[in-house]
Design a protein around this motif. Structure first.
Motif, PDB file in Angstrom:
ATOM      1  N   MET A  81      -3.747 -17.537   7.294  1.00  0.00           N
ATOM      2  CA  MET A  81      -3.691 -17.603   8.828  1.00  0.00           C
ATOM      3  C   MET A  81      -2.385 -17.204   9.354  1.00  0.00           C
ATOM      4  O   MET A  81      -1.198 -17.624   8.675  1.00  0.00           O
ATOM      5  N   THR A  82      -2.371 -16.255  10.130  1.00  0.00           N
ATOM      6  CA  THR A  82      -0.846 -15.676  10.324  1.00  0.00           C
ATOM      7  C   THR A  82      -0.901 -15.442  11.754  1.00  0.00           C
ATOM      8  O   THR A  82      -1.778 -14.861  12.591  1.00  0.00           O
ATOM      9  N   GLY A  97      -3.170 -11.901  -3.635  1.00  0.00           N
ATOM     10  CA  GLY A  97      -4.465 -12.617  -4.102  1.00  0.00           C
ATOM     11  C   GLY A  97      -5.326 -13.227  -3.077  1.00  0.00           C
ATOM     12  O   GLY A  97      -6.324 -14.092  -3.286  1.00  0.00           O
ATOM     13  N   ALA A  98      -4.912 -13.324  -1.828  1.00  0.00           N
ATOM     14  CA  ALA A  98      -5.755 -13.855  -0.628  1.00  0.00           C
ATOM     15  C   ALA A  98      -6.965 -13.050  -0.503  1.00  0.00           C
ATOM     16  O   ALA A  98      -7.155 -11.913  -0.681  1.00  0.00           O
ATOM     17  N   ASN A  99      -8.109 -13.840  -0.170  1.00  0.00           N
ATOM     18  CA  ASN A  99      -9.404 -13.180  -0.208  1.00  0.00           C
ATOM     19  C   ASN A  99      -9.631 -12.652   1.363  1.00  0.00           C
ATOM     20  O   ASN A  99     -10.278 -11.682   1.603  1.00  0.00           O
ATOM     21  N   ASP A 100      -8.834 -13.111   2.337  1.00  0.00           N
ATOM     22  CA  ASP A 100      -9.096 -12.704   3.672  1.00  0.00           C
ATOM     23  C   ASP A 100      -8.071 -13.373   4.553  1.00  0.00           C
ATOM     24  O   ASP A 100      -7.371 -14.072   4.151  1.00  0.00           O
ATOM     25  N   TYR A 101      -7.989 -12.976   5.826  1.00  0.00           N
ATOM     26  CA  TYR A 101      -6.855 -13.495   6.760  1.00  0.00           C
ATOM     27  C   TYR A 101      -7.587 -13.283   8.131  1.00  0.00           C
ATOM     28  O   TYR A 101      -8.457 -12.739   8.505  1.00  0.00           O
ATOM     29  N   VAL A 102      -7.097 -14.495   8.976  1.00  0.00           N
ATOM     30  CA  VAL A 102      -7.093 -14.271  10.340  1.00  0.00           C
ATOM     31  C   VAL A 102      -5.793 -14.470  11.234  1.00  0.00           C
ATOM     32  O   VAL A 102      -4.988 -15.042  10.835  1.00  0.00           O
ATOM     33  N   ILE A 103      -5.904 -13.824  12.309  1.00  0.00           N
ATOM     34  CA  ILE A 103      -4.675 -13.892  13.231  1.00  0.00           C
ATOM     35  C   ILE A 103      -4.901 -14.863  14.270  1.00  0.00           C
ATOM     36  O   ILE A 103      -5.739 -15.123  14.890  1.00  0.00           O
ATOM     37  N   ARG A 109     -15.298 -19.824  16.255  1.00  0.00           N
ATOM     38  CA  ARG A 109     -16.380 -19.191  15.616  1.00  0.00           C
ATOM     39  C   ARG A 109     -16.206 -18.005  14.918  1.00  0.00           C
ATOM     40  O   ARG A 109     -16.770 -17.911  13.796  1.00  0.00           O
ATOM     41  N   ALA A 110     -15.080 -17.320  15.178  1.00  0.00           N
ATOM     42  CA  ALA A 110     -14.807 -16.349  14.073  1.00  0.00           C
ATOM     43  C   ALA A 110     -14.283 -16.759  12.818  1.00  0.00           C
ATOM     44  O   ALA A 110     -14.644 -16.332  11.468  1.00  0.00           O
ATOM     45  N   LEU A 111     -13.612 -17.935  12.932  1.00  0.00           N
ATOM     46  CA  LEU A 111     -12.954 -18.544  11.778  1.00  0.00           C
ATOM     47  C   LEU A 111     -14.339 -19.380  10.947  1.00  0.00           C
ATOM     48  O   LEU A 111     -14.311 -19.174   9.567  1.00  0.00           O
TER      49      LEU A 111
END
Length: 234
Positions: A81-82, A97-103, A109-111
């Motif tokens: 999370m950034t 090695g992160a699989n995904d990220y969210v802003i 709901r997106a998370l």
């Protein structure tokens, strides 16, 4: 089952951590929260988690270094999370090695959709009958996550290893971006996300594959990516 998954939330913003915890608990997840980066490794070694939500900016140890440390011994999925929406965070996060990220600000709901997609992918991925692939001087072992080329070990992040394993398992077949996204991220390609192009570029660098005229991992414009089986004999 996904609903009973154990999630580790690493976030120093107590207000954000509280609502994320409550929201995920309402949807059936078990959530453990810690606020410092330097507490993560011990926590993961002492407990079993199905997924980690990891903030980038943390006291004690930042999220990038935490991710690096975790990937020394664990392959548990990590969503970073950034608050920074620039390419630096995206590239560095995926490289370590992160699989995904969210802003941030995080949309509930997106998370939730990102979490379920990754956990569903972990559940449905079949166990492969073949755990080692050899193409010329390239050796890839899925059990040990070890890669060697020309007799030398090649260090790859979890994301790069997953991409290499996927492409190598489909040697000679062009995989489109949507198929790669579904396999590695657990959701469809949105037409804008450049992370796979970044990962492919970084993977080529690991094997000195000329980015202008790649021979080992090619980009077939308008179609996708191609792992060339007979290009690893040099």
């Amino acid at each position: 089952m996904i609903e009973y998954a154990n999630i580790l939330l690493v976030e120093d913003d107590i207000t954000l951590a509280q609502w994320v915890t409550e929201y995920l608990q309402e949807h059936g997840f078990n959530v453990t929260h810690i606020a410092r980066g330097d507490e993560v490794v011990d926590c993961v070694k002492q407990n079993t988690f199905n997924l980690i939500l990891l903030d980038v900016m943390l006291p004690g140890m930042d999220g990038i270094d935490v991710c690096k440390a975790l990937r020394q011994f664990s392959h548990v999925p990590i969503i970073m999370m950034t608050a920074r929406a620039d390419e630096f965070d995206e590239v560095v996060g995926l490289e370590v090695g992160a699989n995904d990220y969210v802003i941030k600000p995080v949309r509930p709901r997106a998370l939730l959709a990102r979490i379920k997609a990754i956990l569903r992918m972990q559940e449905t991925n079949p166990v492969r009958s073949v755990n080692e692939l050899v193409f010329g001087q390239l050796h890839v072992n899925a059990d040990s996550k070890r890669v060697s080329f020309k007799g030398d070990n090649v260090e790859l992040s979890t994301s790069l290893f997953s991409l290499l394993w996927l492409l190598a398992n489909n040697a000679g077949t062009v995989l489109d971006r949507d198929a790669v996204f579904k396999a590695l991220i657990g959701r469809e390609y949105d037409g804008l996300d450049r992370r796979m192009d970044v990962l492919v570029s970084n993977l080529r660098k690991k094997f000195n594959d000329n980015p202008q005229e790649p021979k080992k991992i090619k980009t077939i414009w308008g179609k996708g990516y191609l792992f060339v089986a007979d290009a690893w004999d040099e």
